[in-house]
Design a protein around this motif. Structure first.
Motif, short mmCIF file in Angstrom:
data_model
loop_
_atom_site.label_atom_id
_atom_site.label_comp_id
_atom_site.label_asym_id
_atom_site.label_seq_id
_atom_site.Cartn_x
_atom_site.Cartn_y
_atom_site.Cartn_z
N VAL A 1 19.57 -5.43 5.72
CA VAL A 1 20.89 -6.02 5.46
C VAL A 1 21.86 -5.04 4.83
CG1 VAL A 1 20.23 -8.44 5.37
CG2 VAL A 1 19.89 -7.05 3.36
N SER A 2 21.32 -4.05 4.11
CA SER A 2 22.15 -3.03 3.48
C SER A 2 21.22 -1.91 3.03
CB SER A 2 22.87 -3.63 2.26
OG SER A 2 21.91 -4.00 1.28
N ALA A 3 21.78 -0.88 2.42
CA ALA A 3 20.92 0.19 1.88
C ALA A 3 19.95 -0.44 0.90
CB ALA A 3 21.79 1.23 1.19
N GLY A 4 18.69 -0.01 0.95
CA GLY A 4 17.66 -0.64 0.13
C GLY A 4 16.93 0.36 -0.75
N VAL A 5 16.06 -0.18 -1.60
CA VAL A 5 15.22 0.65 -2.46
C VAL A 5 13.78 0.14 -2.37
CG1 VAL A 5 14.79 1.42 -4.83
CG2 VAL A 5 17.15 1.04 -4.07
N CYS A 6 12.84 1.07 -2.18
CA CYS A 6 11.42 0.71 -2.15
C CYS A 6 10.72 1.40 -3.32
CB CYS A 6 10.79 1.15 -0.82
SG CYS A 6 8.99 0.97 -0.79
N VAL A 7 10.04 0.61 -4.14
CA VAL A 7 9.26 1.16 -5.24
C VAL A 7 7.79 1.16 -4.81
CG1 VAL A 7 8.48 0.82 -7.62
CG2 VAL A 7 10.85 0.35 -7.01
N ARG A 8 7.19 2.36 -4.78
CA ARG A 8 5.77 2.46 -4.44
C ARG A 8 4.98 2.62 -5.74
NH1 ARG A 8 6.52 6.47 0.81
NH2 ARG A 8 6.96 4.79 2.30
N LEU A 9 3.98 1.76 -5.93
CA LEU A 9 3.20 1.81 -7.16
C LEU A 9 2.05 2.81 -7.04
CD1 LEU A 9 3.08 -2.01 -8.04
CD2 LEU A 9 4.75 -0.29 -8.75
N TYR A 10 2.37 3.97 -6.47
CA TYR A 10 1.40 5.07 -6.36
C TYR A 10 2.19 6.37 -6.26
CZ TYR A 10 2.36 3.82 -1.44
OH TYR A 10 2.96 3.48 -0.25
N ALA A 11 1.50 7.50 -6.38
CA ALA A 11 2.19 8.80 -6.45
C ALA A 11 2.53 9.33 -5.05
CB ALA A 11 1.30 9.80 -7.17
N GLU A 12 3.52 10.22 -5.00
CA GLU A 12 3.91 10.83 -3.72
C GLU A 12 2.77 11.64 -3.14
OE1 GLU A 12 7.74 13.11 -1.77
OE2 GLU A 12 7.63 12.88 -3.95
N ASP A 13 2.01 12.33 -3.98
CA ASP A 13 0.84 13.10 -3.50
C ASP A 13 -0.17 12.18 -2.83
OD1 ASP A 13 1.95 15.33 -4.49
OD2 ASP A 13 0.62 15.58 -6.23
N ASP A 14 -0.35 11.02 -3.45
CA ASP A 14 -1.27 10.01 -2.90
C ASP A 14 -0.81 9.61 -1.49
OD1 ASP A 14 -2.83 7.82 -2.32
OD2 ASP A 14 -2.44 6.73 -4.17
N PHE A 15 0.51 9.36 -1.34
CA PHE A 15 1.06 8.99 -0.02
C PHE A 15 0.79 10.10 1.00
CE2 PHE A 15 4.56 9.49 3.03
CZ PHE A 15 4.46 8.28 3.71
N ASN A 16 1.05 11.36 0.62
CA ASN A 16 0.88 12.48 1.56
C ASN A 16 -0.56 12.69 1.99
OD1 ASN A 16 3.63 13.03 1.54
ND2 ASN A 16 3.47 14.36 -0.26
N GLN A 17 -1.51 12.25 1.16
CA GLN A 17 -2.92 12.44 1.49
C GLN A 17 -3.50 11.28 2.33
OE1 GLN A 17 -4.73 13.10 -2.35
NE2 GLN A 17 -3.54 14.97 -2.65
N ARG A 18 -2.73 10.24 2.53
CA ARG A 18 -3.22 9.08 3.28
C ARG A 18 -3.25 9.38 4.78
NH1 ARG A 18 -1.55 3.60 0.22
NH2 ARG A 18 -1.94 4.34 -1.89
N PRO A 19 -4.12 8.68 5.55
CA PRO A 19 -4.15 8.91 7.01
C PRO A 19 -2.83 8.51 7.65
CG PRO A 19 -5.50 7.00 6.41
CD PRO A 19 -5.09 7.66 5.13
N PRO A 20 -2.42 9.20 8.72
CA PRO A 20 -1.12 8.89 9.33
C PRO A 20 -1.05 7.46 9.88
CG PRO A 20 -2.02 10.95 10.21
CD PRO A 20 -3.08 10.35 9.37
N PHE A 21 -2.16 6.98 10.50
CA PHE A 21 -2.16 5.65 11.10
C PHE A 21 -3.36 4.84 10.64
CE2 PHE A 21 0.16 8.34 14.09
CZ PHE A 21 1.34 7.61 14.21
N THR A 22 -3.25 3.53 10.75
CA THR A 22 -4.37 2.63 10.41
C THR A 22 -5.42 2.71 11.50
OG1 THR A 22 -2.71 1.17 9.44
CG2 THR A 22 -4.90 0.24 9.78
N ASP A 23 -6.70 2.74 11.12
CA ASP A 23 -7.79 2.77 12.11
C ASP A 23 -7.76 1.51 12.96
OD1 ASP A 23 -8.78 5.09 11.07
OD2 ASP A 23 -10.33 4.15 9.85
#
Length: 465
Positions: free
Chosen positions: A389-411
């Motif tokens: 609906v407009s510009a938004g904000v997403c709060v992730r309750l984990y670290a950016e490093d954690d995000f970068n280490q996750r698999p690209p897609f769900t099995d």
């Protein structure tokens, strides 16, 4: 009499009529066969004359590609539509099919991965067509069939459509099938895609439309002999990502900290301005705990806290899709809100980064539900929910490093499922040999052998299998 035109009959009668017209004696003589043809032809003409006439609001990204989509569906047996969530493909594709005259010979079957989505999408399409639910548009989920004989569009879970193959091998009740959210790659979706690949040469009149929200579209296209792929842009505004990792190092302690972290994140987002908040949690228990924490919070006391999960009643569901705009809403959802449903009015997202995932334990020989970290693709889907609906904000309750280490897609589910259950299911549905079945991604032969071994030990199959 010239040869009857079978394209002007109901799809469920065509196979019989094709055989009966070639050998009328076997079916009671030509007069009896012609009577059956006329009855089917009249029913087809009656359905075609009463086809709903869709109107388009013109404000969804999918509307910009209307002509391209119509041409692709008209000229191909299989069409792949790749579009971000919020592009409007789920609600508009059945309307496009109706405009092309689909739904007259048989139903437009429209599958969703979840019951909640099947019900709410059916209600939305019915509303846009100016029809009551269960009339032109119906839905069928487990324990609830709300579809009339006059229906043109039928929403259902992919499991329901798969189960129908047992009583309707050629899916003759349908002239069009839309497999929505195919990128979720559940077992049911993978089964259906394999089944349809085998079925299409025998049902040249059947149209199949597959939608995917991610870049998996090429894989689907190859599976269906290089079917055309159309891309529809999502209607998205920029989304700022804020990382607010939990401090606890012990995962069990971190889990108990999640409700508290959600309250803090909600307070932070509320300071940014008006707008509803969507929170992603792994399951019903976690939703209840978070709801309790938010209701106890002095700053959130006046907000409307709304849970969203599969067992929700229709009345509670309506609250989520009909905002009154008086209070800030905080919707607490499982991953049902990740792709299948668009919750209106969301400006902020809080993502715990977790989901409940079913995995097979070869050691224990059981399938277990584990709370696991979601993939990067799933995290992006979640974040994209607040840019509608407009510009938004997403709060992730984990670290950016954690995000970068996750698999690209769900099995895909077939990679993490007990193949004994898969083999039994294929046997029940008479889908043939597992190794020969055209899966999008074939399971490892060793796992197939292990699955058979488990079934042999249980006495569920004979050695000859």
């Amino acid at each position: 009499m010239s040869a009857p035109d079978l394209t002007q009959t109901l799809s469920r009668d065509r196979h019989f009529l094709h055989n009966a017209l070639k050998n009328p004696k076997r079916f009671g003589g030509m007069e009896a066969v012609q009577k059956k043809y006329r009855k089917s032809h009249e029913a087809y003409l009656k359905r075609r004359a009463a086809l709903p006439q869709p109107q388009y609001s013109g404000d969804l990204p999918v509307h910009e590609r209307l002509d391209d989509i119509k041409n692709a569906i008209q000229n191909n047996q299989v069409t792949i539509i790749c579009g971000e969530t919020g592009s409007g493909k789920t609600t508009q594709l059945p309307k496009i099919c109706l405009e092309l005259g689909r739904g007259a010979a048989g139903l437009i079957g429209h599958t969703q991965p979840r019951r909640l989505a099947a019900r709410s999408v059916a209600e939305r399409i019915a509303e846009e067509l100016g029809s009551g639910i269960g009339q032109a548009v119906g839905y069928k989920v487990r324990f609830n069939d709300n579809t009339s004989r006059e229906a043109y569009v039928k929403l259902m879970t992919d499991g329901i459509l798969l189960a129908e193959t047992q009583t309707d091998r050629y899916l003759t009740a349908y002239d069009t099938i839309i497999i929505d959210e195919a990128h979720e790659r559940s077992l049911n979706i993978d089964f259906l895609l394999g089944y349809l690949k085998q079925l299409l040469p025998r049902r040249p009149d059947l149209k199949v439309i597959i939608t995917s929200a991610t870049i998996d579209a090429e894989r689907f296209s190859k599976h269906f002999n290089n079917a055309p792929v159309l891309e529809v842009s999502g209607r998205t505004y920029p989304v700022d990502i804020l990382y607010r990792p939990l401090n606890e190092t012990d995962e069990d302690e971190a889990e108990t900290d999640i409700p508290e972290a959600i309250v803090d994140a909600a307070d932070e987002l509320a300071r940014l301005g008006e707008g509803d908040i969507l929170v992603f949690l792994p399951g019903e228990r976690e939703i209840r705990e978070a709801a309790e924490a938010l209701r106890k919070s002095p700053l959130r006391r006046n907000d409307e806290i709304l849970p969203l999960f599969a067992r929700l009643s229709a009345a509670e569901q309506h609250k989520i899709f009909r905002p009154d705009g008086k209070k800030r809403r905080i919707v607490l959802a499982t991953n049902v809100a990740e792709t299948s449903l668009t919750v209106p009015g969301i400006k902020y997202v809080i993502d715990t980064g977790l989901a409940r995932v079913k995995r097979y334990s070869a050691h224990a020989k059981v399938e277990q539900l584990h709370v696991e970290k979601i993939s990067q693709a799933a995290a992006r889907q979640r974040a994209g929910r607040c840019g509608r609906v407009s510009a938004g904000v997403c709060v992730r309750l984990y670290a950016e490093d954690d995000f970068n280490q996750r698999p690209p897609f769900t099995d895909p589910e077939i990679i993490r499922s007990n193949l004994a259950a898969v083999i039994l299911r294929m046997s029940a549905l008479k889908l043939g040999d597992v190794a020969a079945f055209p899966f999008l991604e074939a399971p490892d032969q060793r796992y197939i052998n292990d699955g058979f071994q488990v079934l042999l030990e249980l006495g569920a199959v004979e050695e000859a299998v």
